[in-house]
Design a protein around this motif. Sequence first.
Motif, PDB file in Angstrom:
ATOM      1  N   SER A 138       0.836  -1.199   0.000  1.00 55.59           N
ATOM      2  CA  SER A 138       0.000   0.000   0.000  1.00 55.59           C
ATOM      3  C   SER A 138       0.871   1.250   0.000  1.00 55.59           C
ATOM      4  CB  SER A 138      -0.891   0.018   1.244  1.00 55.59           C
ATOM      5  OG  SER A 138      -1.760  -1.080   1.255  1.00 55.59           O
TER       6      SER A 138
ATOM      7  N   GLN B 212      -2.643   5.525  -5.442  1.00 52.85           N
ATOM      8  CA  GLN B 212      -3.886   4.772  -5.569  1.00 52.85           C
ATOM      9  C   GLN B 212      -3.739   3.575  -6.507  1.00 52.85           C
ATOM     10  OE1 GLN B 212      -7.212   7.388  -6.392  1.00 52.85           O
ATOM     11  NE2 GLN B 212      -6.402   8.925  -4.998  1.00 52.85           N
TER      12      GLN B 212
ATOM     13  N   THR C 130      -5.260   5.355   2.077  1.00 51.41           N
ATOM     14  CA  THR C 130      -4.580   4.084   2.160  1.00 51.41           C
ATOM     15  C   THR C 130      -5.155   3.178   1.070  1.00 51.41           C
ATOM     16  OG1 THR C 130      -4.276   4.303   4.531  1.00 51.41           O
ATOM     17  CG2 THR C 130      -4.142   2.091   3.613  1.00 51.41           C
ATOM     18  N   VAL C 131      -4.288   2.575   0.293  1.00 55.57           N
ATOM     19  CA  VAL C 131      -4.720   1.722  -0.811  1.00 55.57           C
ATOM     20  C   VAL C 131      -4.119   0.351  -0.627  1.00 55.57           C
ATOM     21  CG1 VAL C 131      -4.656   1.417  -3.293  1.00 55.57           C
ATOM     22  CG2 VAL C 131      -4.836   3.710  -2.346  1.00 55.57           C
ATOM     23  N   SER C 132      -4.945  -0.658  -0.689  1.00 60.52           N
ATOM     24  CA  SER C 132      -4.469  -2.033  -0.598  1.00 60.52           C
ATOM     25  C   SER C 132      -4.677  -2.717  -1.931  1.00 60.52           C
ATOM     26  CB  SER C 132      -5.215  -2.802   0.496  1.00 60.52           C
ATOM     27  OG  SER C 132      -4.958  -2.233   1.742  1.00 60.52           O
TER      28      SER C 132
END
Length: 129
Positions: A18, A55, A126-128
């Motif tokens: 992330s 992102q 927060t990007v997973s």
Amino acid sequence: MHTTWYPVGALDAIPRRSAKVVRLHGTPVAIFRTQDDHLFALEDRCPHKHGPLSQGIVHDNGVTCPLHSWVIRFDTGHAVAPDVGCTARYPVRLHQAQIEIGYPPLPALDPNEHLPRLDDFPAQETVSA
């Protein structure tokens, strides 16, 4: 040029695979954490159409831009062929359990100001993968 290290937060503030964004002199900088806890920092801007790399999908050696799927390498900031372009890289390290980003010395802060910390930013950044 002298590099000054600025603490921006704890390693666990960024989930594996992330990124989170901090701003340095108004420039958005994405700090990426790979699956094996390596850290990389790139300007949060794809060289193609300025998509937010933070992102994108985080790989072991790069990130895929969410707009047009360009892959940007962490170690160089360059787009993977056949795409051409580069985004700025920043030195980043883990020091005494804190993520630090390297930058030329910043001007003195007003006593009422503070450097942004990862925890200061909302969860949607927060990007997973």
